[in-house]
Design a protein around this motif. Structure first.
Motif, PDB file in Angstrom:
ATOM      1  N   ARG A  29     120.246  44.983  78.171  1.00  0.00           N
ATOM      2  CA  ARG A  29     121.490  45.275  77.905  1.00  0.00           C
ATOM      3  C   ARG A  29     121.925  46.174  76.925  1.00  0.00           C
ATOM      4  O   ARG A  29     122.449  47.033  76.738  1.00  0.00           O
ATOM      5  N   ILE A  30     120.855  45.925  76.008  1.00  0.00           N
ATOM      6  CA  ILE A  30     120.919  46.559  74.464  1.00  0.00           C
ATOM      7  C   ILE A  30     120.577  48.097  74.751  1.00  0.00           C
ATOM      8  O   ILE A  30     121.129  49.052  74.289  1.00  0.00           O
ATOM      9  N   VAL A  31     119.721  48.396  75.661  1.00  0.00           N
ATOM     10  CA  VAL A  31     119.110  49.691  75.734  1.00  0.00           C
ATOM     11  C   VAL A  31     120.203  50.294  76.725  1.00  0.00           C
ATOM     12  O   VAL A  31     120.566  51.599  76.574  1.00  0.00           O
ATOM     13  N   ARG A  32     120.892  49.712  77.626  1.00  0.00           N
ATOM     14  CA  ARG A  32     121.759  50.139  78.408  1.00  0.00           C
ATOM     15  C   ARG A  32     123.085  50.628  77.660  1.00  0.00           C
ATOM     16  O   ARG A  32     123.681  51.672  77.829  1.00  0.00           O
ATOM     17  N   GLU A  33     123.472  49.807  76.745  1.00  0.00           N
ATOM     18  CA  GLU A  33     124.373  50.080  75.949  1.00  0.00           C
ATOM     19  C   GLU A  33     124.302  51.356  74.863  1.00  0.00           C
ATOM     20  O   GLU A  33     125.328  52.254  74.370  1.00  0.00           O
ATOM     21  N   ARG A  34     122.991  51.634  74.589  1.00  0.00           N
ATOM     22  CA  ARG A  34     122.714  52.656  73.667  1.00  0.00           C
ATOM     23  C   ARG A  34     123.027  54.252  74.482  1.00  0.00           C
ATOM     24  O   ARG A  34     122.880  55.106  73.842  1.00  0.00           O
ATOM     25  N   ASN A  35     122.885  54.229  75.799  1.00  0.00           N
ATOM     26  CA  ASN A  35     122.886  55.498  76.589  1.00  0.00           C
ATOM     27  C   ASN A  35     124.257  55.874  76.769  1.00  0.00           C
ATOM     28  O   ASN A  35     125.113  55.086  76.824  1.00  0.00           O
ATOM     29  N   SER A  36     124.175  57.011  77.073  1.00  0.00           N
ATOM     30  CA  SER A  36     125.858  57.764  77.341  1.00  0.00           C
ATOM     31  C   SER A  36     125.939  57.988  78.825  1.00  0.00           C
ATOM     32  O   SER A  36     127.062  58.337  79.382  1.00  0.00           O
ATOM     33  N   PHE A  37     125.169  57.225  79.905  1.00  0.00           N
ATOM     34  CA  PHE A  37     125.229  57.485  81.230  1.00  0.00           C
ATOM     35  C   PHE A  37     126.078  56.549  81.771  1.00  0.00           C
ATOM     36  O   PHE A  37     126.201  55.299  81.382  1.00  0.00           O
ATOM     37  N   ASP A  38     126.829  56.804  82.689  1.00  0.00           N
ATOM     38  CA  ASP A  38     127.698  55.787  83.506  1.00  0.00           C
ATOM     39  C   ASP A  38     126.578  55.006  84.334  1.00  0.00           C
ATOM     40  O   ASP A  38     125.477  55.280  84.369  1.00  0.00           O
ATOM     41  N   ASP A  39     127.083  53.935  84.947  1.00  0.00           N
ATOM     42  CA  ASP A  39     126.091  53.004  85.607  1.00  0.00           C
ATOM     43  C   ASP A  39     125.476  53.499  86.762  1.00  0.00           C
ATOM     44  O   ASP A  39     124.117  53.378  87.115  1.00  0.00           O
ATOM     45  N   ARG A  40     126.187  54.319  87.383  1.00  0.00           N
ATOM     46  CA  ARG A  40     125.609  55.122  88.679  1.00  0.00           C
ATOM     47  C   ARG A  40     124.209  56.102  88.295  1.00  0.00           C
ATOM     48  O   ARG A  40     123.246  55.869  88.781  1.00  0.00           O
ATOM     49  N   THR A  41     124.801  56.708  87.242  1.00  0.00           N
ATOM     50  CA  THR A  41     123.499  57.953  86.620  1.00  0.00           C
ATOM     51  C   THR A  41     122.357  56.918  86.208  1.00  0.00           C
ATOM     52  O   THR A  41     121.304  57.287  86.262  1.00  0.00           O
ATOM     53  N   ASP A  42     122.872  55.880  85.470  1.00  0.00           N
ATOM     54  CA  ASP A  42     121.678  55.066  84.726  1.00  0.00           C
ATOM     55  C   ASP A  42     120.857  54.412  85.894  1.00  0.00           C
ATOM     56  O   ASP A  42     119.612  54.535  85.792  1.00  0.00           O
ATOM     57  N   ARG A  43     121.515  54.054  86.884  1.00  0.00           N
ATOM     58  CA  ARG A  43     120.636  53.373  88.078  1.00  0.00           C
ATOM     59  C   ARG A  43     119.750  54.452  88.827  1.00  0.00           C
ATOM     60  O   ARG A  43     118.397  54.159  89.197  1.00  0.00           O
ATOM     61  N   LEU A  44     120.307  55.677  89.130  1.00  0.00           N
ATOM     62  CA  LEU A  44     119.463  56.627  89.614  1.00  0.00           C
ATOM     63  C   LEU A  44     118.257  57.171  88.408  1.00  0.00           C
ATOM     64  O   LEU A  44     117.141  57.451  89.187  1.00  0.00           O
ATOM     65  N   ILE A  45     118.670  57.192  87.194  1.00  0.00           N
ATOM     66  CA  ILE A  45     117.542  57.437  86.453  1.00  0.00           C
ATOM     67  C   ILE A  45     116.560  56.341  86.658  1.00  0.00           C
ATOM     68  O   ILE A  45     115.083  56.774  86.536  1.00  0.00           O
ATOM     69  N   LYS A  46     116.723  55.140  86.466  1.00  0.00           N
ATOM     70  CA  LYS A  46     115.863  53.994  86.525  1.00  0.00           C
ATOM     71  C   LYS A  46     115.133  54.029  87.746  1.00  0.00           C
ATOM     72  O   LYS A  46     113.843  53.724  88.169  1.00  0.00           O
ATOM     73  N   LEU A  47     115.692  54.791  89.087  1.00  0.00           N
ATOM     74  CA  LEU A  47     115.017  54.637  90.272  1.00  0.00           C
ATOM     75  C   LEU A  47     113.945  55.832  90.261  1.00  0.00           C
ATOM     76  O   LEU A  47     113.050  55.531  90.723  1.00  0.00           O
ATOM     77  N   ALA A  48     114.468  56.751  89.664  1.00  0.00           N
ATOM     78  CA  ALA A  48     113.227  57.987  89.374  1.00  0.00           C
ATOM     79  C   ALA A  48     112.176  57.580  88.728  1.00  0.00           C
ATOM     80  O   ALA A  48     111.030  57.823  88.858  1.00  0.00           O
ATOM     81  N   VAL A  49     112.333  56.576  87.541  1.00  0.00           N
ATOM     82  CA  VAL A  49     111.018  56.304  86.661  1.00  0.00           C
ATOM     83  C   VAL A  49     110.416  55.263  87.596  1.00  0.00           C
ATOM     84  O   VAL A  49     109.021  55.614  87.657  1.00  0.00           O
ATOM     85  N   ALA A  50     110.914  54.454  88.394  1.00  0.00           N
ATOM     86  CA  ALA A  50     110.279  53.672  89.497  1.00  0.00           C
ATOM     87  C   ALA A  50     109.541  54.310  90.464  1.00  0.00           C
ATOM     88  O   ALA A  50     108.412  53.847  90.692  1.00  0.00           O
ATOM     89  N   VAL A  51     110.266  55.318  90.849  1.00  0.00           N
ATOM     90  CA  VAL A  51     109.467  56.081  92.007  1.00  0.00           C
ATOM     91  C   VAL A  51     108.210  56.764  91.517  1.00  0.00           C
ATOM     92  O   VAL A  51     107.143  56.610  92.152  1.00  0.00           O
ATOM     93  N   GLY A  52     108.383  57.385  90.279  1.00  0.00           N
ATOM     94  CA  GLY A  52     107.088  58.222  89.467  1.00  0.00           C
ATOM     95  C   GLY A  52     106.249  57.122  89.168  1.00  0.00           C
ATOM     96  O   GLY A  52     105.030  57.495  89.162  1.00  0.00           O
ATOM     97  N   SER A  53     106.408  55.817  88.857  1.00  0.00           N
ATOM     98  CA  SER A  53     105.512  54.663  88.433  1.00  0.00           C
ATOM     99  C   SER A  53     104.755  54.057  89.810  1.00  0.00           C
ATOM    100  O   SER A  53     104.000  53.250  89.602  1.00  0.00           O
ATOM    101  N   GLU A  54     105.643  54.467  90.967  1.00  0.00           N
ATOM    102  CA  GLU A  54     105.131  53.960  92.144  1.00  0.00           C
ATOM    103  C   GLU A  54     105.166  52.462  92.195  1.00  0.00           C
ATOM    104  O   GLU A  54     104.286  51.501  92.701  1.00  0.00           O
TER     105      GLU A  54
END
Length: 109
Positions: A29-54
């Motif tokens: 929650r704290i990390v999410r509140e510190r970023n400037s991304f909307d929820d959709r973009t935040d989730r797509l970024i997290k998805l990209a990190v997860a994909v890259g991490s396999e």
């Protein structure tokens, strides 16, 4: 409360280590509140990190959450396709399979 879409291993984690789960949730929650991304973009970024991490479980979770926050199936597939040139073809293909398993899963709703 158990949700049908939560993996059993995660449900057991919540039951066995509620204090750790709560602390993890607070950090997220704290990390999410510190970023400037909307929820959709935040989730797509997290998805990209997860994909890259396999990280299969994280991919599946973030696909569900991205879709809940307004991303389209094409959006989440585009994240996996973008991984071809940065993470490699096998990683991208695996991610597309994990995405498909979420998208094609029967809905309780």
């Amino acid at each position: 409360m158990q949700h049908k879409y939560l993996p059993e291993v995660y449900v057991r984690f919540l039951e066995r280590f509620p204090d750790v789960a709560e602390a993890h949730g607070e950090l997220a929650r704290i990390v999410r509140e510190r970023n400037s991304f909307d929820d959709r973009t935040d989730r797509l970024i997290k998805l990209a990190v997860a994909v890259g991490s396999e990280a299969e479980g994280a991919v599946r979770s973030n696909v569900r959450k991205a879709l809940q926050h307004g991303a389209t199936v094409e959006d989440v597939q585009a994240v996996a396709l973008a991984a071809i040139t940065t993470c490699g073809f096998p990683t991208a293909i695996a991610a597309l399979g994990w995405i498909e398993s979420v998208v094609l899963a029967p809905s309780d709703a």
